[in-house]
Enzyme design. Structure first.
Site, short mmCIF file in Angstrom:
data_model
loop_
_atom_site.label_atom_id
_atom_site.label_comp_id
_atom_site.label_asym_id
_atom_site.label_seq_id
_atom_site.Cartn_x
_atom_site.Cartn_y
_atom_site.Cartn_z
N TYR A 24 0.84 -1.20 0.00
CA TYR A 24 0.00 0.00 0.00
C TYR A 24 0.88 1.25 0.00
CZ TYR A 24 -3.36 3.48 1.64
OH TYR A 24 -4.14 4.61 1.77
N GLU A 46 -11.82 5.46 4.53
CA GLU A 46 -11.28 6.30 5.61
C GLU A 46 -12.30 6.43 6.73
OE1 GLU A 46 -8.25 7.20 6.05
OE2 GLU A 46 -7.41 6.93 4.05
N TRP A 54 -5.40 0.97 10.25
CA TRP A 54 -5.57 0.93 8.79
C TRP A 54 -5.37 -0.48 8.24
CZ3 TRP A 54 -8.12 3.21 5.31
CH2 TRP A 54 -7.82 3.06 3.96
#
Length: 192
Positions: A24, A46, A54
């Site tokens: 990522y 988000e 995350w």
């Protein structure tokens, strides 16, 4: 002789040995992203990440894409209570009713916009600045993210506070918060 790993932002290494963070970081985070559906997906992810790590979202990303019809606002805007129940039962996503309902509400808000979502979000991108020296130099909220959150809320979006807006700006390349020692090259932020 073994090749040396490139220097990355410190958060990009998963202590569990997964390559999700590294992939990522190296291929997406901080790279300019444009387009309504791609940015809508990031707004949703988000929001789902709020209060979570995350890595949780990265692990469930494909489940989210499947469950939310590829983040196509036209489809999500038509979701009913039956869809909410289906999503609440789906272990491949984060099962939080408020966040699920906000994704549906936000899809409707996207369709109600009098401008393109990409243009709206990118209008809050700050001027290009030097990369931070250390991760501790990275803000959680900025004047621009506060203004973005306020405008999105005014337009009917939910789960888009200033911190979430700043994380969105980082993820989509509106700001470049790779630390100076990171190998990832600066990206051009000019739309195609």
């Amino acid at each position: 002789m073994p090749t040396k790993e490139p220097t990355r932002c410190s958060w990009a290494v998963d202590s569990a040995g997964s390559t999700l963070y590294t992939d990522y970081h190296d291929n997406e985070w901080g790279r300019p992203l444009y387009g309504r559906d791609a940015l809508f997906e990031r707004v949703c992810l988000e929001a789902f990440q709020s209060g979570l790590a995350w890595i949780t979202i990265l692990r469930k990303r494909e489940g989210f894409r499947r469950a939310f019809d590829g983040f196509q606002p036209e489809k999500i805007a038509r979701y009913t209570d039956t869809d909410v129940a289906r999503l609440m039962a789906d272990a491949e996503i984060v099962r939080n009713r408020a966040k699920i309902e906000s994704a549906i509400s936000n899809a409707r808000a996207v369709l109600d916009l009098d401008t393109d979502l990409s243009n709206l979000l990118w209008s809050f991108a700050p001027k290009r600045r030097a990369r931070p020296q250390r991760l501790s130099d990275v803000p959680a909220v900025t004047e621009e993210s506060t203004a973005m959150a306020k405008e999105l809320k005014r337009r009917g979006f939910r789960f888009v506070g200033p911190t979430t807006a700043y994380a969105l700006m980082q993820a989509t390349g509106m700001v470049d918060d790779h630390v100076r020692s990171c190998w990832v090259p600066r990206a051009d932020t000019t739309p195609d």
